[in-house]
Design an enzyme around this catalytic site. Structure first.
Site, PDB file in Angstrom:
ATOM      1  N   PHE A  81       0.749  -0.900  -0.660  1.00 33.90           N
ATOM      2  CA  PHE A  81      -0.314  -0.200   0.149  1.00 33.90           C
ATOM      3  C   PHE A  81       0.853   1.527   0.042  1.00 33.90           C
ATOM      4  O   PHE A  81       0.361   1.995  -0.507  1.00 33.90           O
ATOM      5  CB  PHE A  81      -1.171  -0.414   0.895  1.00 33.90           C
ATOM      6  CG  PHE A  81      -2.064   1.086   1.783  1.00 33.90           C
ATOM      7  CD1 PHE A  81      -2.457   0.818   0.432  1.00 33.90           C
ATOM      8  CD2 PHE A  81      -2.049   1.768   2.287  1.00 33.90           C
ATOM      9  CE1 PHE A  81      -3.497   2.663   0.612  1.00 33.90           C
ATOM     10  CE2 PHE A  81      -2.783   3.272   2.396  1.00 33.90           C
ATOM     11  CZ  PHE A  81      -3.685   3.347   1.697  1.00 33.90           C
TER      12      PHE A  81
ATOM     13  N   GLU B  57      -8.303   2.235  13.784  1.00 32.41           N
ATOM     14  CA  GLU B  57      -7.909   1.566  12.421  1.00 32.41           C
ATOM     15  C   GLU B  57      -6.857   0.737  13.033  1.00 32.41           C
ATOM     16  O   GLU B  57      -6.237  -0.209  12.308  1.00 32.41           O
ATOM     17  CB  GLU B  57      -7.335   2.069  11.231  1.00 32.41           C
ATOM     18  CG  GLU B  57      -8.077   1.813   9.309  1.00 32.41           C
ATOM     19  CD  GLU B  57      -6.023   2.373   8.928  1.00 32.41           C
ATOM     20  OE1 GLU B  57      -7.297   1.874   7.489  1.00 32.41           O
ATOM     21  OE2 GLU B  57      -6.772   3.259   8.815  1.00 32.41           O
TER      22      GLU B  57
ATOM     23  N   HIS C 117     -12.139   6.121  10.665  1.00 35.25           N
ATOM     24  CA  HIS C 117     -11.729   4.948  10.670  1.00 35.25           C
ATOM     25  C   HIS C 117     -12.813   4.000  11.721  1.00 35.25           C
ATOM     26  O   HIS C 117     -13.912   3.977  12.169  1.00 35.25           O
ATOM     27  CB  HIS C 117     -11.088   3.908  10.813  1.00 35.25           C
ATOM     28  CG  HIS C 117     -10.583   4.230   8.606  1.00 35.25           C
ATOM     29  ND1 HIS C 117     -10.968   4.056   8.254  1.00 35.25           N
ATOM     30  CD2 HIS C 117      -9.618   4.716   8.646  1.00 35.25           C
ATOM     31  CE1 HIS C 117     -10.300   3.626   7.081  1.00 35.25           C
ATOM     32  NE2 HIS C 117      -9.288   4.817   7.488  1.00 35.25           N
TER      33      HIS C 117
END
Length: 506
Positions: free
Chosen positions: A203, A355, A380
């Site tokens: 990512f 998160e 989140h």
């Protein structure tokens, strides 16, 4: 009884008393059962929304669609999004959600809002675009009027227009470039990404791969405009964008500072509104990576306060980004984050928190610390159910969670959307909004895919048109807009909503 159901909190004590009475008598009362079922339904997100006759007809259509969806051999919310995407695209519910006015997207990141195919097919074909390949098989880009200086641990720079000129078929090259800019894989995602460590490493590498493309000044303007376009086409009328506000460079290598970047966001937003009068606007949440040290954070908060003063219309506030589990917790930065309050400066916070699935760690306290620092929203909040005190505080203070279903699944916090913590939170109408985080990284666009996962996955049969309507309203009411701006935005949204309903009732 009808009056009590309109006031669920007042009705609870009365109905529980009747429940205990019938329990003592061992006589289940079917009327009490029905009342309890209705009371519970009224307490969920959208449970208090009163539908018009037209909305009721559309809701009946939606219910039939959802009943058919839930008996499919492959139920999309139970599958990894990379496997479920084509099934979702074929769903009549998804088709309807694409048309639905969804209000605002309040949790979107700057470098992951545009379809990577647009970047490859549009941006990498521009003149003066160089590429090199890193030792770990990733890629880097730069635009330059002359051959750039070599990068450490990277091959020699190659001018892409020369490379493509030598190739008979450039499709493989383009596909290879796209694969470096997204997490999407044709293989089994559970095998490709066996752990959170593996997927977070990929990512973060994808952001490095596209950095040199997006931070080139001409591309930067076009990229942001394209991002607004993709959300607008998906019937999103307002954005709040988490942005690093990087230095933007020109072809000769000169750079622009943070203020220039923010001003450019402002200018492009105004241009987009001029071109699309039914788009309400966008605001920027200035961000910094949570891996920095305390002194860098203090300087960045100082900069944020100045930007907030100089650009009050476009600047919404401040946040920390990056993986929570490997980054420094909010409490580590308490001195820097206390600077605005100490100086009497209004710098709203929009902290990522919760998160994580690492219960009991120092990072797991970010939720409570975010609330202690008076965060305006929580990014989140996946771990909120494990923190009853933080959960109660966020409800009482009206601090909404920015729930990003697909992101949480792809980043390996949850497998089956039916088990997402937000499903329970929505059943008690906890303040929350639905957003899409980094849609380009996940092969999604806009908000419709995430709305599908929330509506079908979180809600099962119980969530209805009123749930969708309430989520759209939440996205405006929990935005950083002033109350007067919110009212104006809601008026605009309501007109679009009424048109949507009328066009889809048969």
């Amino acid at each position: 009884m009808a009056v009590l159901l309109q006031r669920p909190h007042a009705a609870v004590a009365c109905l529980l008393f009747l429940y205990h009475l019938t329990s003592v008598l061992s006589i289940p009362d079917p009327r009490l059962r029905e009342a309890l079922i209705k009371l519970e339904a009224s307490m969920q997100t959208g449970g208090q929304v009163v539908l018009t006759d037209a909305e009721k007809r559309l809701d009946a259509v939606l219910l039939k669609m959802k009943q058919e969806e839930m008996v499919r051999a492959e139920f999309p919310p139970a599958l990894h999004f990379f496997k479920a995407k084509d099934l979702i695209k074929a769903s009549p519910i998804f088709s309807l959600l694409q048309k639905m006015p969804k209000g605002g997207a309040l949790h979107i990141h700057d470098l992951a809002m545009v379809d990577v195919e647009w970047l490859v097919k549009n941006v990498t074909y521009r003149p003066h675009c160089y590429m090199c390949v890193t030792d770990n098989k990733s890629i880097r880009f730069i635009f330059s009027s002359k051959e750039p200086k070599a990068l450490p641990q990277c091959s020699a720079w190659t001018l892409l227009e020369h490379l493509r000129a030598k190739m008979i078929n450039v499709t493989d090259l383009d596909n290879s470039i796209m694969a470096n800019m997204t997490l999407v894989t044709d293989q089994d995602p559970e095998t490709v990404y066996p752990s959170q460590d593996v997927i977070w490493a990929k990512f973060e590498e994808t952001f490095l791969a596209l950095w040199g493309l997006v931070t080139y000044a001409p591309v930067f303007r076009d990229y942001y405009y394209q991002g607004l376009t993709e959300f607008y086409v998906d019937n999103v009328m307002y954005l709040e964008l988490r942005a690093l506000l990087p230095e933007i460079y020109e072809l000769d290598g000169s750079t622009h500072d943070t203020a220039w970047t923010l001003k450019t966001y402002q200018e492009v937003t105004k241009q987009f509104i001029a071109d699309h009068p039914d788009f309400f606007g966008a605001r920027i949440i200035f961000t910094i990576h949570r891996g920095v040290n305390a002194s860098v954070m203090a300087r960045t908060v100082e900069k944020a306060m100045k930007l907030q003063k100089d650009f009050p219309d476009i600047m919404a506030g401040f946040d920390l980004v990056g993986r929570e589990d490997s980054g420094r917790p909010l409490w580590y930065f308490r001195d820097a984050l206390s600077l605005p309050a100490e100086r009497g400066v209004a710098l709203p916070f929009f902290f990522h928190a919760g998160e994580t699935d690492l219960e009991g760690t120092e990072v797991d306290q970010n939720l409570l610390d975010a609330l202690l620092f008076n965060t305006s929203r929580i990014g989140h909040g996946f771990a909120l159910l494990r923190h009853p005190v933080a959960k109660d505080l966020s409800r009482k203070q009206g601090v909404a969670l920015e729930v990003c279903p697909i992101s949480n699944q792809v980043m390996k916090l949850v497998n089956d959307m039916r088990n997402h913590p937000a499903a329970a939170l929505m059943l008690e109408n906890h303040p929350l909004v639905i957003s899409s985080d980094d849609p380009a990284m996940f092969g999604a666009t806009g908000l419709s895919y995430d709305f599908y996962e929330a509506f079908v996955g979180f809600g099962g049969i119980s969530f209805h048109l009123g749930s969708l309507k309430q989520l759209a309203i939440n996205s405006i009411r929990y935005s950083s807009l002033t109350p007067k701006q919110q009212d104006k935005a809601l008026d605009l949204w309501q007109r679009r909503w009424d048109k949507f309903v009328s066009e889809n009732v048969f």
